[in-house]
Design an enzyme around this catalytic site. Structure first.
Site, PDB file in Angstrom:
ATOM      1  N   PHE A  39       0.822  -1.217   0.000  1.00  0.00           N
ATOM      2  CA  PHE A  39       0.000   0.000   0.000  1.00  0.00           C
ATOM      3  C   PHE A  39       0.852   1.262   0.000  1.00  0.00           C
ATOM      4  CE2 PHE A  39      -2.788   3.266   1.752  1.00  0.00           C
ATOM      5  CZ  PHE A  39      -3.987   3.001   1.131  1.00  0.00           C
ATOM      6  N   ARG A  40       2.013   1.205   0.670  1.00  0.00           N
ATOM      7  CA  ARG A  40       2.822   2.410   0.853  1.00  0.00           C
ATOM      8  C   ARG A  40       3.964   2.563  -0.154  1.00  0.00           C
ATOM      9  NH1 ARG A  40       0.729   0.818   5.378  1.00  0.00           N
ATOM     10  NH2 ARG A  40      -0.130   2.323   6.841  1.00  0.00           N
ATOM     11  N   ILE A 107      -5.003  -9.373   3.180  1.00  0.00           N
ATOM     12  CA  ILE A 107      -6.378  -9.699   2.808  1.00  0.00           C
ATOM     13  C   ILE A 107      -6.422 -10.565   1.553  1.00  0.00           C
ATOM     14  CG2 ILE A 107      -7.284  -7.587   3.868  1.00  0.00           C
ATOM     15  CD1 ILE A 107      -7.455  -6.390   1.006  1.00  0.00           C
ATOM     16  N   ASP A 108      -5.271 -11.099   1.126  1.00  0.00           N
ATOM     17  CA  ASP A 108      -5.180 -11.729  -0.186  1.00  0.00           C
ATOM     18  C   ASP A 108      -5.456 -13.229  -0.209  1.00  0.00           C
ATOM     19  OD1 ASP A 108      -2.711 -12.836   0.818  1.00  0.00           O
ATOM     20  OD2 ASP A 108      -1.673 -11.013   0.179  1.00  0.00           O
ATOM     21  N   HIS A 125      -7.516  -8.008   9.159  1.00  0.00           N
ATOM     22  CA  HIS A 125      -8.118  -7.005   8.290  1.00  0.00           C
ATOM     23  C   HIS A 125      -9.105  -7.608   7.296  1.00  0.00           C
ATOM     24  CE1 HIS A 125      -4.356  -4.359   9.165  1.00  0.00           C
ATOM     25  NE2 HIS A 125      -5.240  -4.325  10.139  1.00  0.00           N
ATOM     26  N   CYS A 158     -27.774  -8.446  -1.106  1.00  0.00           N
ATOM     27  CA  CYS A 158     -27.687  -9.795  -0.541  1.00  0.00           C
ATOM     28  C   CYS A 158     -28.841 -10.651  -1.034  1.00  0.00           C
ATOM     29  CB  CYS A 158     -27.702  -9.718   0.982  1.00  0.00           C
ATOM     30  SG  CYS A 158     -27.761 -11.329   1.816  1.00  0.00           S
ATOM     31  N   ILE A 242      12.169 -11.815   2.338  1.00  0.00           N
ATOM     32  CA  ILE A 242      11.470 -12.795   3.154  1.00  0.00           C
ATOM     33  C   ILE A 242      11.610 -14.203   2.580  1.00  0.00           C
ATOM     34  CG2 ILE A 242       9.181 -13.506   3.959  1.00  0.00           C
ATOM     35  CD1 ILE A 242       8.552 -10.472   4.115  1.00  0.00           C
TER      36      ILE A 242
END
Length: 251
Positions: A39-40, A107-108, A125, A158, A242
C-alpha cells in the site's frame, strides 16, 4: 547469500527449535513477490484506488459503486498472484506443529493458497477474496458480484436479506473483527516466540501484538527489508528478502 545472513537464519532456526509455541505475524511484504503491491510503495496502484471509508460506503450508493469499481480494478491488477516462498515457508512452520496459526494483516488469502486451513490463519483485516452482507453476514462469491455489477451498473444486494454487500475486508473507520482479534490476543499471550515477517509495524491495532508478546516475555524476531519501530527491542532482526529467509524452512 552473505555470511551474516546465513548466521542470522541459523540463529532463527535455533530459536524456533527451542520455542514451545511460535506465533507467526505477516504483513504486506510477504506478498510483494507474489505480485501484490504494498500500500505504501511509491506509485502504488492502491494509492490510485484507495478504499472508500466505511461510513461513506454505508451512506452513499454512489460511493458503493465506486468502491466496487476500485475493488475490481485492483483484483485485475494482481490477478493470478500465487503464494511466495515466504508463504510456503510459513505453511511449513505450521505443518511442523510449532506454529499453531498465523496472524496476518493481509487480505489476499495467499496463506490459505499455500496450504493452510481457515482456522490456521487469523485475518485481522478481513479477506478480499469474497464478499459478505453487512446485515446478515452471508458470504457471496466475487465472480457473481462482479457479473451483476457489470451487467446492471450497480452492486447487487444480498440474496438472503437484501442487505448491502461489501468485500469481506475491514475498511477505514470500520470496527476491527472481534473474533480474529480475540484469537490473535490469545495466541500472542501463549507464545514464547513471536515471528514477524514483512510488516512495517506502523498500522494499529495490529502492530500492538508483537510489542505485547515481547512485554509478556516472548522473544521477538523481525524479518523485514526495511527497519521497523520495534527493531531496537527485538531479539533478532533480519533485514533481507522474506523468501530468501523462509525458503530454508521448507523440507
Amino acid at each position: 547469500m552473505t555470511e551474516s545472513l546465513i548466521a542470522s537464519i541459523a540463529t532463527l532456526q535455533d530459536m524456533i527449535q527451542d520455542a514451545r509455541i511460535v506465533a507467526g505475524f505477516t504483513g504486506a511484504g510477504i506478498s510483494t513477490k507474489s505480485g501484490i503491491p504494498d500500500f505504501r510503495s511509491p506509485d502504488s496502484p492502491w494509492m490510485r484506488n484507495k478504499p472508500i471509508p466505511f461510513e461513506l460506503f454505508l451512506q452513499s450508493p454512489k460511493a458503493r459503486r465506486e468502491a466496487w469499481r476500485r475493488k475490481f480494478t485492483m483484483d485485475d491488477h494482481y490477478r493470478g498472484a500465487r503464494p511466495s516462498a515466504g508463504h510456503i515457508g510459513f505453511a511449513s512452520l505450521v505443518a511442523s506443529g510449532r506454529m499453531p496459526a498465523i496472524i496476518t494483516q493481509n487480505i489476499d488469502g495467499l496463506h490459505q493458497e499455500a496450504g493452510l486451513k481457515e482456522d490456521q490463519v487469523i485475518e485481522l483485516h478481513g479477506n478480499g477474496t469474497y464478499a459478505r452482507c453487512l446485515s446478515c453476514g452471508r458470504r457471496h462469491e466475487l465472480d457473481w458480484v462482479r457479473y451483476q455489477f457489470e451487467r446492471n451498473g450497480d452492486p447487487p444486494e444480498c440474496i438472503a436479506c437484501g442487505g448491502i454487500l461489501k468485500s469481506a475486508t475491514i475498511s477505514f473507520g470500520q470496527a476491527m473483527p472481534e473474533e480474529p482479534m480475540r484469537q490473535a490476543q490469545k495466541l500472542t499471550a501463549a507464545c514464547d516466540l513471536f515471528l514477524v515477517a514483512g510488516s512495517s509495524l506502523v498500522v494499529f491495532p495490529a502492530a500492538a501484538f508483537p510489542a505485547f508478546a515481547k512485554e509478556n516475555g516472548a522473544r521477538l524476531v523481525i524479518v523485514n527489508r526495511e527497519p521497523t519501530p520495534l527493531d531496537a527491542s527485538a531479539d533478532l532482526v533480519i533485514h533481507a528478502e522474506i523468501g530468501e529467509v523462509f525458503s530454508k524452512f521448507v523440507p
